[in-house]
Motif scaffolding. Structure first.
Motif, PDB file in Angstrom:
ATOM      1  N   GLU A   1       1.161  -1.469  -0.266  1.00 20.43           N
ATOM      2  CA  GLU A   1      -0.144   0.008   0.109  1.00 20.43           C
ATOM      3  C   GLU A   1       0.944   0.944  -0.291  1.00 20.43           C
ATOM      4  O   GLU A   1       0.708   2.257  -0.474  1.00 20.43           O
ATOM      5  CB  GLU A   1      -1.133   0.230   1.006  1.00 20.43           C
ATOM      6  CG  GLU A   1      -1.945   1.211   1.199  1.00 20.43           C
ATOM      7  CD  GLU A   1      -3.041   1.127   2.493  1.00 20.43           C
ATOM      8  OE1 GLU A   1      -3.541   1.815   2.632  1.00 20.43           O
ATOM      9  OE2 GLU A   1      -2.689   0.225   3.394  1.00 20.43           O
ATOM     10  N   TYR A   2       2.487   1.190   0.577  1.00 18.82           N
ATOM     11  CA  TYR A   2       2.998   2.009   0.459  1.00 18.82           C
ATOM     12  C   TYR A   2       3.749   2.340  -0.714  1.00 18.82           C
ATOM     13  O   TYR A   2       3.209   3.736  -1.429  1.00 18.82           O
ATOM     14  CB  TYR A   2       3.954   1.951   1.894  1.00 18.82           C
ATOM     15  CG  TYR A   2       5.029   3.161   2.131  1.00 18.82           C
ATOM     16  CD1 TYR A   2       4.666   4.317   2.529  1.00 18.82           C
ATOM     17  CD2 TYR A   2       6.564   2.601   1.865  1.00 18.82           C
ATOM     18  CE1 TYR A   2       6.535   5.398   2.789  1.00 18.82           C
ATOM     19  CE2 TYR A   2       7.110   3.850   1.818  1.00 18.82           C
ATOM     20  CZ  TYR A   2       7.006   4.768   2.312  1.00 18.82           C
ATOM     21  OH  TYR A   2       8.322   5.770   2.259  1.00 18.82           O
TER      22      TYR A   2
ATOM     23  N   GLN B   1      -0.783  10.443   4.283  1.00 23.02           N
ATOM     24  CA  GLN B   1      -1.814   8.942   4.434  1.00 23.02           C
ATOM     25  C   GLN B   1      -0.168   8.354   3.995  1.00 23.02           C
ATOM     26  O   GLN B   1       0.181   7.043   4.828  1.00 23.02           O
ATOM     27  CB  GLN B   1      -2.337   8.504   3.131  1.00 23.02           C
ATOM     28  CG  GLN B   1      -3.595   9.489   3.058  1.00 23.02           C
ATOM     29  CD  GLN B   1      -4.228   8.901   1.409  1.00 23.02           C
ATOM     30  OE1 GLN B   1      -4.057   7.982   1.385  1.00 23.02           O
ATOM     31  NE2 GLN B   1      -5.426   9.924   1.122  1.00 23.02           N
TER      32      GLN B   1
ATOM     33  N   GLU C   1      -2.566  15.788   0.793  1.00 20.61           N
ATOM     34  CA  GLU C   1      -3.130  14.546   0.904  1.00 20.61           C
ATOM     35  C   GLU C   1      -2.759  12.964   0.770  1.00 20.61           C
ATOM     36  O   GLU C   1      -2.992  12.200   1.603  1.00 20.61           O
ATOM     37  CB  GLU C   1      -4.889  15.111   0.706  1.00 20.61           C
ATOM     38  CG  GLU C   1      -5.980  15.952   0.913  1.00 20.61           C
ATOM     39  CD  GLU C   1      -6.865  15.609  -0.104  1.00 20.61           C
ATOM     40  OE1 GLU C   1      -7.077  14.461  -1.047  1.00 20.61           O
ATOM     41  OE2 GLU C   1      -7.605  16.657   0.092  1.00 20.61           O
ATOM     42  N   ILE C   2      -2.395  13.175   0.177  1.00 20.62           N
ATOM     43  CA  ILE C   2      -1.254  11.852   0.116  1.00 20.62           C
ATOM     44  C   ILE C   2      -0.462  11.799   0.236  1.00 20.62           C
ATOM     45  O   ILE C   2       0.246  10.525   1.115  1.00 20.62           O
ATOM     46  CB  ILE C   2      -0.513  11.498  -1.861  1.00 20.62           C
ATOM     47  CG1 ILE C   2      -2.581  11.675  -2.818  1.00 20.62           C
ATOM     48  CG2 ILE C   2      -0.185  10.330  -1.750  1.00 20.62           C
ATOM     49  CD1 ILE C   2      -2.048  11.735  -3.899  1.00 20.62           C
TER      50      ILE C   2
ATOM     51  N   ARG D   1       1.157   7.718   7.761  1.00 21.78           N
ATOM     52  CA  ARG D   1       0.800   7.834   8.143  1.00 21.78           C
ATOM     53  C   ARG D   1       0.973   5.921   8.026  1.00 21.78           C
ATOM     54  O   ARG D   1       1.519   5.235   9.494  1.00 21.78           O
ATOM     55  CB  ARG D   1      -0.698   8.076   7.968  1.00 21.78           C
ATOM     56  CG  ARG D   1      -1.283   6.338   9.202  1.00 21.78           C
ATOM     57  CD  ARG D   1      -3.385   6.885   8.430  1.00 21.78           C
ATOM     58  NE  ARG D   1      -3.399   6.561   7.270  1.00 21.78           N
ATOM     59  CZ  ARG D   1      -3.577   5.327   6.437  1.00 21.78           C
ATOM     60  NH1 ARG D   1      -3.180   4.359   7.110  1.00 21.78           N
ATOM     61  NH2 ARG D   1      -3.481   4.915   5.376  1.00 21.78           N
TER      62      ARG D   1
ATOM     63  N   LEU E   1       1.224   4.225  -2.579  1.00 25.97           N
ATOM     64  CA  LEU E   1       0.868   5.675  -2.768  1.00 25.97           C
ATOM     65  C   LEU E   1       2.001   6.705  -3.084  1.00 25.97           C
ATOM     66  O   LEU E   1       1.544   8.356  -3.075  1.00 25.97           O
ATOM     67  CB  LEU E   1       0.151   6.033  -1.253  1.00 25.97           C
ATOM     68  CG  LEU E   1      -0.654   5.848  -0.453  1.00 25.97           C
ATOM     69  CD1 LEU E   1      -0.855   5.593   1.062  1.00 25.97           C
ATOM     70  CD2 LEU E   1      -2.214   6.320  -0.968  1.00 25.97           C
TER      71      LEU E   1
END
Length: 601
Positions: free
Chosen positions: A558-559, A584, A580-581, A587, A562
């Motif tokens: 997922e990283y 994420q 925004e990205i 995070r 993104l």
């Protein structure tokens, strides 16, 4: 499988020694605690086929075939589950439970079975009319003129549908079939107030499913002015032509052994080549190749040689088939047959040995075939047409060709059109430039982050979790409580879901029972592999490590996704979305760092 009680299947598995059974088909040698040999399901020189006496399981680490002794007999003898049970019970001297082995009890009177029985009886009737009546003389003469022997006619169960309008309907009525059934299964049609045979005055070719049972027909006219030339059974609850390949039930052994299939266009192509000793031929059923048919081939081979008719329609069909095969993970090759002949015509004219030589000499790669197809449609007489052909050829090379293929074909284009190789290369780079730049940009960004893939660790963890669920009831409950629903590979995830459902329904059943119940071949291959190699003590600490490794793998994936989105968004100048990205990404970085910390710290 529901026809055989589970208590009897377990008794059978314990009574029959899988090593003894497989030794009748494969020369096995002891290798540590297991036995090894050359796989009977694909062609190999170094043994990758393993049989475990302790776990009563087999698995090939080359082609993936595997399962219990029942599954082995099903595959090697091309029989149904019940038939394999009967053969093994006879071998072990076990008395079959009531109903198993009895034709009426083992094959319940369902709608599908009624359809199968009607087709089987009809195939026998057609064959009798062809081989034993005056009405069949013309059809016999026709087949013999085409070089088809009586032996081949019997092997492929060829027959003749009489010209009389209700021969089959009358024949089946006397055997208890209703007109509505015959219409529904495609053997009859309603004409006003009458029910008549669907096929009349045609050479009949039975279509068999993977189990070798007749479920449909192809009817070929023997007269020039009758249309259509081929008339197939309509689709119904039993017959779905997009999911079947003609002759697959016979060709499958050779296809699995050689890992190569020969994809043909028509029934007579398959029959003629089989008679000539070429056994891996299959054909689509009057339609273009479908995704389902490609997946069927993928389960047994790696390469597919397309040998369609040499006319324009055959070339177009081959072009359509290429992408479907590639999408299924198969390597397509294309056989170029001279003079526009189809395989049947070529064998009749030149013989089977000549066709075998063609397979070795005239097989083209996808790039070679598509370039040839471009050439066939190009206008090479005009300078505009030649320029357009070169442009399309370069675009094709940029999209599909390997560097070696590009180099070879660029030299050919250079010689033919009197253009320098450097000029052609520069044009080729133009077609690929945008994709190359984007790819290089992403590679640099990802490399700078020094992301270390977890392939080996997550693969081991995924296998360990599957073994836990398969072999240990308590470990299964622990893994389920952890909420594990996704593993490293989609096929492993699918198998995990099936294992969860099976364990909940059969908490005390043997692991072998699960393998026998699997009806998905790809899942069966993974399941059988779980029985080989050492299975560690499944402590909670070990299972926790497995779960953490799998979770880390998904977070890393997922990283990376993104991160790619972030790079693309920054390139577009969209600062809001980029921020925004980025949040994420940060995070996920924190979550990954937390999982990587040593336990208890």
């Amino acid at each position: 499988m529901s026809k055989v009680p589970e208590w009897f299947l377990e008794q059978l598995r314990q009574r029959v020694d899988i090593v003894e059974v497989i030794s009748d088909y494969v020369q096995l040698r002891r290798s540590g605690r297991s036995f090894s040999g050359l796989c009977p399901f694909h062609n190999e020189r170094s043994p990758s086929f393993s049989v475990s006496a302790d776990r009563q399981m087999y698995h090939c680490f080359g082609c993936g075939a595997g399962g219990t002794v029942i599954g082995f007999i099903m595959d090697i003898e091309s029989v149904t589950f019940v038939e394999a049970v009967i053969l093994l019970a006879q071998r072990a001297g076990l008395q079959l439970p009531d109903g198993v082995g009895d034709a009426e009890a083992a094959r319940p009177n369902t709608k599908h079975q009624r359809y199968r029985e009607a087709h089987e009886l009809t195939a026998k009737l057609y064959s009798y009319i062809l081989m034993n009546t005056d009405a069949g003389v013309q059809a016999l003469t026709y087949l013999e003129k085409r070089g088809i022997s009586r032996k081949t006619m019997v092997e492929f169960r060829l027959g003749l549908a009489p010209k009389a309008g209700d021969t089959v309907v009358t024949f089946l009525r006397k055997r208890g079939f209703q007109d509505a059934e015959l219409v529904a299964c495609g053997l009859a049609v309603e004409m006003g107030t009458r029910t008549l045979d669907r096929f009349r005055g045609r050479l009949m070719i039975p279509i068999l499913d993977k189990k070798g049972e007749v479920i449909a027909f192809g009817g070929r006219t023997m007269e020039q002015d009758v249309k259509p030339k081929y008339l197939n059974s309509p689709e119904n609850d039993l017959f779905h032509k997009s999911r079947l390949l003609y002759n697959y039930h016979i060709a499958r052994k050779t296809i699995r052994r050689d890992r190569t299939a020969l994809l043909l266009e028509g029934y007579m192509d398959v029959i003629s080549l089989s008679q000539a000793g070429i056994q891996q031929g299959v054909a689509t059923l009057g339609t273009s190749l479908t995704e389902e048919q490609a997946k069927l081939l993928k389960s047994d081979c790696d390469k597919v040689i397309i040998s369609y008719d040499g006319d324009e329609a055959g070339r177009k069909a081959a072009v359509r088939a290429i992408d479907i095969l590639v999408e299924a993970g198969l390597e397509p090759l294309i056989l170029r047959i001279p003079d526009g002949l189809d395989p049947d015509e070529y064998v009749q004219t030149h013989g089977g040995e000549s066709f075998k030589r063609l397979l070795g000499r005239q097989t083209l790669s996808v790039v070679q075939f598509l370039l040839d197809d471009l050439r066939q449609r190009a206008n090479l007489v005009s300078s505009v047409g030649r320029t357009e052909y070169v442009r399309q050829a370069l675009q094709l090379l940029a999209e599909r060709a390997t560097p070696v293929e590009q180099e070879y074909e660029l030299r050919n284009l250079s010689q033919e059109f009197n253009l320098s190789v450097e000029t052609l290369k520069e044009e080729l780079r133009t077609f690929a430039k945008q994709n190359i730049r984007r790819s290089q940009h992403r590679d640099r960004a990802l490399s700078s982050e020094r992301i270390q893939p977890l392939e080996k660790a997550v693969s081991k963890a995924s296998v360990g979790l599957l073994q836990a669920v398969l072999f240990d009831k308590e470990a299964c409950m622990y893994v389920m409580d952890k909420g594990v629903t996704e593993l490293a590979e989609p096929v492993q995830t699918a198998l995990l879901a099936r294992l969860y459902a099976w364990r909940l329904s059969n908490p005390d059943a043997s692991s072998a029972a699960f393998v026998d119940e699997l009806d998905d071949e790809s899942l069966g291959k993974v399941a059988s592999s779980l029985f080989f190699g050492e299975i560690p003590e499944l402590t909670h600490d070990l299972l926790d490590d497995y779960v953490r490794t799998v979770e880390l793998h998904h977070l890393e994936a997922e990283y990376r996704d993104l991160l790619r989105q972030w790079i693309d968004t920054e390139a577009t100048g969209d600062e809001t979305q980029s921020r925004e990205i980025k949040l994420q990404v940060e995070r996920l970085q924190n979550q990954i760092a937390t999982l990587k910390r040593p336990r208890g710290s």
